[in-house]
Each structure stands twice: as structure tokens, then as C-alpha cells.
Design an enzyme around this catalytic site. Structure first.
Site, PDB file in Angstrom:
ATOM      1  N   ALA C  52       0.848  -1.197   0.000  1.00  0.00           N
ATOM      2  CA  ALA C  52       0.000   0.000   0.000  1.00  0.00           C
ATOM      3  C   ALA C  52       0.878   1.241   0.000  1.00  0.00           C
ATOM      4  O   ALA C  52       1.936   1.271   0.635  1.00  0.00           O
ATOM      5  CB  ALA C  52      -0.908   0.011   1.223  1.00  0.00           C
ATOM      6  N   GLU C  53       0.429   2.269  -0.718  1.00  0.00           N
ATOM      7  CA  GLU C  53       1.213   3.487  -0.918  1.00  0.00           C
ATOM      8  C   GLU C  53       1.654   4.133   0.399  1.00  0.00           C
ATOM      9  O   GLU C  53       2.664   4.814   0.455  1.00  0.00           O
ATOM     10  CB  GLU C  53       0.401   4.529  -1.709  1.00  0.00           C
ATOM     11  CG  GLU C  53       0.091   4.141  -3.136  1.00  0.00           C
ATOM     12  CD  GLU C  53      -1.260   3.475  -3.252  1.00  0.00           C
ATOM     13  OE1 GLU C  53      -1.489   2.441  -2.587  1.00  0.00           O
ATOM     14  OE2 GLU C  53      -2.088   3.988  -4.027  1.00  0.00           O
ATOM     15  N   ASN C  54       0.838   3.964   1.425  1.00  0.00           N
ATOM     16  CA  ASN C  54       1.152   4.613   2.698  1.00  0.00           C
ATOM     17  C   ASN C  54       2.171   3.835   3.530  1.00  0.00           C
ATOM     18  O   ASN C  54       2.275   4.047   4.738  1.00  0.00           O
ATOM     19  CB  ASN C  54      -0.123   4.892   3.495  1.00  0.00           C
ATOM     20  CG  ASN C  54      -0.960   3.655   3.728  1.00  0.00           C
ATOM     21  OD1 ASN C  54      -1.050   2.783   2.855  1.00  0.00           O
ATOM     22  ND2 ASN C  54      -1.579   3.554   4.877  1.00  0.00           N
TER      23      ASN C  54
END
Lengths: 218, 218, 218, 218
Positions: C52-54
Site C-alpha cells: 500500500a502506498e502509505n
């Protein structure tokens, strides 16, 4: 004034003099040579945090022989310790600290410093086959303050390393703020070198006589 | 003794100027909500806010925007149903949309002393209209510049008096890089720990990037 | 052939179909919408690592209500779990994974895909006030493979989203390798779309009739 | 089941081609010495070696250079008394000197998908002769490009079967960023641990960057 009236600082003396001027709370990178020994003269209770290019934040005193940890070295690959509160980061993060303006101070050795703040510390000629750049160019342009620690004159011929212009290839232009030599402390100002401190017994005139660049009284 | 803890929110937020650029960390998790409230209370105006997204109809970003102390927001997206979208439609908020990875990289660049970089992201989109591109190794790339903050608002799980931080799980997100990128990184931490309690190999944000820490218990 | 002879996949059906094609060992980023649900159809024993990007590597199944951890969300800010072997990184490191070519696959939703591999997934007009770029542009150009998951035709007027050229603002040019729709699986080839799979009962001619771009038999 | 462990040095080094670019991590500490020996045994020729420094008169880099399988070395400095310096003087070794921070940043750029960046480091030195510079915000900057590796040789303290790594103290140095920057990251680890034994918030190099792991006990 006779030259016999003063005694130039030895290399540790230069380091001790620099250590006096570093206030608590600064993050500091020390180059190889005289600078490395500066940390020995900062008492532990004055919390100055020393950084090494290879990803060490918070270098402590050198270990006893029996306590050497081969995984823990400084930028001169000497064994070190880490003080409580220190941290390890990888090489790009470590140079982010240096290049991103997070070091309050870097102290480098040099061959020459010019009155406009130029520093030459990595080669004696551009065509020199052996190029020892290391991290000096990064530190010189990245730190908030750059101080230089070096002998005032060359060993053999006694030539001044405090110069109108550098004769050796530059490490960076216009970055040096202050030079600590065995004879004096010189600030780089818009009007050239200003003498901020001299060793006991040395006169301004005697210092100027040993210096290529014109000096101002500080 | 270095001690970056401040006793209250007023001291944490002291000195933030009108017109400042505020880096606000968080990706839902890891948003320093007490500091956002503190910023509203502090009252600085005409701010530029840099954060992942424009917030919603409520929550800390919406509250901050609703005070109309923010003149411009730099973020990767804005929801249709949000205070940000409405203020933008009313001409009361300037908006700069930056792809999320480019946003992160620009912030990191500011912290790392990178003065500009080329990325293929968005190079062949309308976001590149009128901007400088160049082809590198056959790939169209867009020139991007660092995003520096005057202030970063940072969330942490643990902090010590040197400002070393840990962040919990995905609450890490923008916190380490925004702390790097601002002149003044203000941290709210859930836990205060002794120097050395965070093992040196497990520090997520080193104290070199942190200026003030406020304890905000869970 | 009568349209009644086939039943388009529902959104979960598209996700299930995609999951079939992801081999063990791939690092995969799933966009918001249909893609997010792909991971539900990859059995845990087939080790696929979701990013996930985060800053989450190794997303696990959604937590039970009682086990929700507010510090742990995915790029859609939904609560998630981490599987054993996962890791957390900060936002710039997370996008280094995406932009540096380390993801074997990214699956994004889209409004439109063109036969040259262009994708449009963030706005219906360049002047749209609400710009929801997020991390899509980074992922689209950075991942080793980009697949798209979307309905074949728009809901209202039934217009084809599989197009000769995109009519909406692009997310990236020439990056889509494959499209999974409720009707078919299409590969983007130098000669345009090739039909790789169709749902039972659908004929090539019926699929072409619903598709703006010319199709080739796979 | 993902399992990146290889049973022996031959499988670890398999497939390295003549002409490959090898990123060799380490700053004295953190040098994967068994892998360097393995590279010598494997026998690939005409290599480009990227590492911090050119090594000395003995040690792993000197041994590797002495085999004359290395055509070019990219590093931040070369000692006068070293195999590298002698081979260079004999015209048997090409040399590219890169400031250490720029070297780290170029390697990280390769891993992060940055196609080029501007740095003030070395911009006003002879290292910039004939190269592209530009003034950004009044500061002369040099354009630098990423350094990609075909292979990275990496040292770790712990590794699990997904390739998640920890590095000990200052042995971290170039290891995480070189793993990111190479197509094939080969790791030697002192310890093998179970998946999950490295806490997810304490992974130093995520498995996404690692392809092969060889257990080399202390």
C-alpha cells in the site's frame, strides 16, 4: 617581535581550541585528521551530537581494546562507540543529514583556504591520479557552518595555507566560515580574513608575515 | 542537557508566522491532531498547507481549512465532498495537485538537499502542461523541485528528549520525511521515553530532524 | 447470438478473475475500487505480497471489527492487518518501491483504456475542479506491469471504456498491459487489443459490438 | 512458499554476466566478503564495480581487483597505497570518482525511480568539468544520474525467507540502498530467522528489494 616568544599549537591543541567553540545541542560532523580528535575535548555533559558519514548519529568515545565492535566504525573506519540516544541510518539518509543542511557544523581538514571561503582539501593537482574526494564535497556545501582545522603553513617550505586564492583543486567555493590553525583563529568575512584569536605571544604582524592573504584585526 | 520537550501547546506552536508553509503529516493514521488544533488556536494566517489529501467534511484538515487561515493547499487529491473542494470552488483556496509519489519525493528532496529531480510520473499528463520536461534514456521526464516547509507538524508514538522518534505501523507515512524537510519540526508524541529506550537501530526519525516535542497522551 | 446467453461478471467476479492470474511471489499494489478486493481471492498459501502506498508491505485480510487498529490502514484508509513477514516504511520509501520498478504488478481502476495502453482514471475533464490524482500516476509509470480492472461499458449510456483513444485526461501513456472487464480479458499489444478470455456465452462479435476499439482474436 | 535462500555460493552467484555492473556494499563494516570471494570464483569479467572506496593493499576489494576481472571502478576515493591505484596507474583500471554523498544519492535514485537530480555537491569543482550544470535558486547545481546495478552484493545480520533484512550498527551503510538499486540483490546473512522474527517496524531492508540469500554464519 621574536618568533621565539610564541609556541604554535600542536594538532591536539588545535582540536582542543575548536572544541571550546562548539555549544551544546549542535549536530557536528568531524573530518579525518585533526577534526576527528575534536570530540575528545567536548565533555560528555555538554551534549554535542557527532555524526559520521557512514550512518552514525551520536558517536561516543573510542572503545577500550577489549570492547571493539567490528560492526561499529566511524568515517575513518576506526572503531567507535555509540552514546546513549544515538541512532544508525543508511548511507543515503546519512548524507541527507549532511547535504540537507541539518548539520550545525562540519569541521574539515584542508590543504588551503582562500579569503573568499574557497577550500581545497582533496588533491594537489587536477590530474592527480589518486583522488581522495570521499564525503568532503558533500559536507562542505551541505553543512550550515564549515570550519577548517589545519596548520597555518606547510611543513617543508613554510608556505601559507591561508591564501588569496587556492592553488589546488577546490573542494567547494565560498563555504568556509572559520579557520583554526596552530597560530590563530580566522573568520572569513566579506572583507577577507579577520583575526578572531591568536596564540599567546604572537603579534598581528608576525601572523601576517606568515600568511599569504591580507588579514584584518578581528 | 538537550531537551526538546515543550510544556504546552502554546510553546509548541510559538512563532509560526503568517504566510508560513506548513507540512502536515498523516495518512489518516499518523495525523498530529492536537497540533492542528494548536495551529488554529495560534492564529497564523495566509498559510500554505502541504499534506497528502485535502481532507473531508470533518476531521482536522477540514477544521483547519474552515478557519480560512489557509491560502493554498498542496496535496495529491481533493474529495468532491469536502471543505477543500467547496473553498476552491468559491475561489477562497488555491490548489496545487501533485501526484502522491512525487509529493513524497519532493518533500524528501527538500530534506536531503536535492535541488531538483526528474521523474516520469505525470510527465505525459496535463499536470505537465507548460512545465519543463526532458527525455532521459528514452523516457519523458518532468522536472520537479523540493518542497520545503517552514514548519512540519509531526505525529509520533514515542519520543525521547533528543527528539528521536518511533511511529506506529502505518502511522509512519509522511512523518519522517516531513520532519526532514522543515526548518521547525514540531512533534506530538503519545509516549515519552528515556534517552536510549529507543534502540539505536530502531529509531524511525532521528532527533537531528526534530526541534520541539509535545507530550500528548492517548 | 442473443445477449441473454451471457452474464457479465459482477465487480467481485472481476476481482476473482484477476486473482487467478497472479503467481506466488509477486509484489502487488491494488488500487481503490475493484482492485482492492483482488487480495480476498488470493489464498494465503499462495504467497503474494500486497503493498500500500502509505508504507505497508504485506497487507493481510481485513480485521474483525473488534481487532481494528487505528494505526494500520491501507491506501483507501480502510483498516487492514499485516501478515507475518510484512514491514512498514515511510512514504518516500513506499513510493520508491512503486516508482523504482519493484512492484511486479499494479492493478488500477480506470474510466478508459486505449488500444495503445493509455489509461485515464483520475478526472473526466482537464478543468475538473476536483482532482483525485492520488498515487495512480506514480504507480502507472512505475510498476513492472499495469493491469486495469473496470466495467467494459459505462453504466448509463453503455459507452465503451475500451477505446481507440482516451477522451478523458490521461493518467499515463502506453502503460496498460491488460484489462479485465466484466466481459473479457484484453491484452494490449503492438497491434491493439487482443482478446485473451471472454465470459461464457459471449461471442467475439458481441464483444466487438460493445467495444469502441477494434479487437483481435487472442 | 516464497523462499529466497540458496544452498551454496555457486547458486548465489549463478548467472552473473561479463560486463555486469556490481554494487558492492560496505564501509569496512558490512562488506559481504564471502560474496566477493564467490564473485572471484564465479569468474565474470570486464565488470564495473561500484563501492564506497577503492580498497587497500589487501582485503576483499583488493583481492577482487587483483584478479583483473574489474574494468572500471566507481567510488568516492582511492588510496595511494592500494591495488586500485596501481592498476589505474598501469592503465588497467578505469576510474570514476564520485563524491560520497552523490554516490549514495545516485544509488538511491536508481532504486527509487529518480531519473536524474541536481546537487550543489561538486558543481564548482573540476569534477563538473564538461558536465551539465544549472543555477537553481541562486545555487550552482550539477546534474547527476542514477547508478543502476545488474547485481548488488549485500551483507546482513538477519534474514528471513522473504528476504527481509536487518543490518548491525554501522554495517548498514550502503546495504539498503544498493539492494534497491540492482536487478539482482544477493545477500549474505550471518543469521537466518523465521518469517515474523524481525518486527515489521524494524525491517531495515524489505524483501521486495532482495532476490537471493545465502547463510554465512559468523
Amino acid at each position: 617581535m621574536a618568533d621565539t616568544e610564541f609556541k604554535p599549537l600542536d594538532r591536539l591543541g588545535i582540536a582542543r581550541r575548536i572544541a571550546q567553540d562548539i555549544p551544546e545541542g549542535w549536530f557536528v560532523n568531524l573530518g579525518i585528521g585533526i577534526p576527528t580528535t575534536v570530540s575528545d575535548f567536548v565533555p560528555a555533559e555538554r551534549e554535542v551530537i557527532f555524526h559520521a558519514e557512514n550512518g552514525v548519529i551520536g558517536i561516543g568515545p573510542a572503545p577500550a581494546e577489549a570492547d571493539i565492535n567490528p560492526w561499529l566504525v566511524n568515517a575513518g573506519v576506526q572503531p567507535i562507540t555509540l552514546r546513549t540516544g544515538g541512532a544508525y541510518v543508511h548511507h543515503a539518509d546519512s548524507f541527507a543529514i549532511a547535504r540537507g543542511g541539518h548539520l550545525d557544523l562540519c569541521v574539515l581538514g584542508a590543504f588551503e583556504v582562500a579569503e573568499n571561503g574557497d577550500i581545497a582539501n582533496w588533491a594537489r593537482s587536477p590530474s592527480e591520479p589518486v583522488k581522495q574526494v570521499g564525503g568532503a564535497m558533500d559536507l562542505a556545501v551541505g553543512a550550515k557552518r564549515l570550519w577548517v582545522a589545519m596548520e597555518h603553513n606547510t611543513k617543508g617550505s613554510g608556505e601559507s595555507r591561508i591564501r588569496r586564492t587556492c592553488s589546488y583543486p577546490l573542494t567547494a567555493k565560498g563555504v568556509v566560515l572559520r579557520v583554526y590553525t596552530d597560530l590563530a583563529v580566522l573568520d572569513v568575512t566579506p572583507d577577507g580574513f579577520a583575526v578572531r584569536d591568536m596564540i599567546p605571544g604572537l603579534t598581528f604582524e608576525a601572523l601576517q608575515a606568515r600568511t599569504d592573504a591580507p588579514l584584518r584585526r578581528g | 542537557m538537550i531537551d526538546k520537550f515543550v510544556p504546552n501547546i502554546q510553546e509548541a506552536m510559538a512563532g509560526i508566522q503568517d504566510g508560513a508553509t506548513i507540512l502536515l503529516a498523516g495518512f489518516k493514521a499518523g495525523t498530529p491532531e492536537r497540533l492542528v488544533k494548536g495551529l488554529i488556536e495560534q492564529g497564523a494566517r495566509n498559510l500554505t498547507l502541504v499534506c497528502n489529501a485535502g481532507g473531508g467534511d470533518d476531521g482536522p484538515i477540514a477544521e483547519l481549512l474552515a478557519t480560512e487561515h489557509v491560502a493554498k493547499i498542496v496535496c495529491s487529491f481533493v474529495r468532491p465532498a469536502s471543505v477543500a473542494a467547496r473553498l476552491y470552488a468559491q475561489g477562497k483556496l488555491e490548489l496545487e495537485i501533485v501526484p502522491q509519489g512525487t509529493l513524497a519525493e519532493r518533500i524528501r528532496a527538500a530534506g536531503a538537499g536535492v535541488r531538483g529531480f526528474y521523474t516520469p510520473t505525470a510527465a505525459d499528463t496535463v499536470l505537465a502542461d507548460g512545465r519543463e520536461t526532458r527525455v532521459i534514456d528514452g523516457k519523458l521526464c518532468l522536472l520537479e523541485y523540493p518542497i520545503h516547509g517552514d514548519v512540519a507538524l509531526i505525529d509520533a508514538w514515542q519520543a525521547d528528549r533528543w527528539g528521536n522518534l518511533t511511529h506506529r505501523e502505518s502511522a509512519r507515512n509522511f512523518n519522517p520525511i516531513m520532519a526532514m524537510a522543515a526548518k521547525l519540526a514540531i512533534v506530538q508524541t503519545n509516549h515519552v521515553v528515556n534517552l536510549g529506550d529507543i534502540p539505536p537501530e530502531h529509531v524511525h526519525t532521528a532527533g537531528v530532524f526534530v526541534q520541539r516535542v509535545l507530550h500528548v497522551p492517548l
